[in-house]
Design a protein around this motif. Sequence first.
Motif, PDB file in Angstrom:
ATOM      1  N   ASP A  68       1.391   4.875   3.805  1.00 51.37           N
ATOM      2  CA  ASP A  68      -0.047   5.010   3.544  1.00 51.37           C
ATOM      3  C   ASP A  68      -0.775   5.573   4.764  1.00 51.37           C
ATOM      4  O   ASP A  68      -1.695   6.389   4.629  1.00 51.37           O
ATOM      5  CB  ASP A  68      -0.643   3.652   3.166  1.00 51.37           C
ATOM      6  N   THR A 109      -7.336   1.760   0.209  1.00 48.79           N
ATOM      7  CA  THR A 109      -6.174   1.402   1.020  1.00 48.79           C
ATOM      8  C   THR A 109      -6.524   0.462   2.159  1.00 48.79           C
ATOM      9  O   THR A 109      -5.654  -0.228   2.668  1.00 48.79           O
ATOM     10  CB  THR A 109      -5.517   2.663   1.615  1.00 48.79           C
ATOM     11  N   TYR A 124      -0.680  -7.034   1.639  1.00 53.21           N
ATOM     12  CA  TYR A 124      -1.067  -6.140   2.726  1.00 53.21           C
ATOM     13  C   TYR A 124      -1.184  -6.848   4.079  1.00 53.21           C
ATOM     14  O   TYR A 124      -0.924  -6.254   5.123  1.00 53.21           O
ATOM     15  CB  TYR A 124      -2.418  -5.479   2.406  1.00 53.21           C
TER      16      TYR A 124
END
Length: 350
Positions: free
Chosen positions: A194, A235, A283
């Motif tokens: 990412d 994100t 995450y």
Amino acid sequence: MSQFEVPTKKVLIINWKWRLGEKWMPLNKETLSSFDLSEGIEKAGKGVFYQAFEVEKSLDCPNALVVATSIYNDSETKKVLYNLIDHYSQENTEVILLIHRPNQYKEEDLHEITTKYTQLKNCSLFEGGRDYIYYAAQKSGLLDDVGSFFVGHTAERFIETIDVNDVIQQPYFDRVWNYYVGEFENKVLAFKEDLFDVIFPLLLPNASEEIAQDKLIELLKKDLYTSGQGDSSRTLLYYRLKSFLGLYPTTQTVNSENFEAWNANRKEIDLLKELEQVNKVSYLFDASLVNIQQQISQKEGLKASAYHDVKEFCTQLFFDKTKIYITKTELQLLAEKLDYLTVVIPGIIE
């Protein structure tokens, strides 16, 4: 496998808010006096604060157990948790330990546990229904969110992760086991991918040889203030970078001396947790960093420098206020360091 090879036994210990019958009693400092542990943990606690469940046999997993336990954390009860780990940490046995954070465990406890039990394949904290161990997170885990194994109807079909004979169903165990064996390398790899989705245009031949540090930070922050909760396209890379570098406090205790900074960090962590719920992906690195450093330090011929090397380099690139520009060469080197980190973390990727 030859007839002379001994299959590895797999034991998944889940320390959680289990509710497994009328006799079930969580072990904490109030209930500890109810148990006579002098004759061993099995006689004192089996069926009361821990229970072992067999897993359906398969070629991939011919010998496995899921051990459900409810042991809260203080100086005395933690010793009982250690007794339970010892009880199942036998020769030719692999052990994963998952601990419910509301059972009063913190990252410091993980550091102590992983230092004491270096053979653990994973030792992680979980909570809130968003981690892989919950069935609802990715329709693969084992737990419901009320204190038992997931059994029930979904929109597609009827699911039972445990059958009427109290045998854990093999597909769910295998998915959970494989996920947690590869959790840390996969989390680093996903972060790296990412991150470089954003950075890649800066590495193209026609791109400038350097970029202003503040411009790159702006790119990482580009979706922090967009539509907000429920937007699965976000994100939150800048917050994930901070989490990867261990820049968030590991305690929930309010820092009254520097409340403004503590509160800002708390809000950022909350946004990451919201995105985890939306995307069903983990995450936050928090407890993962303990495991990453511990596992690397145990790998033959390596020290824990691989993570520290990346951390120092990232800190220099993104948070050194005296740095004005970041070069293509530095960004390429960052990619190499992150690739190396995923390789040296024990797991599935070779």
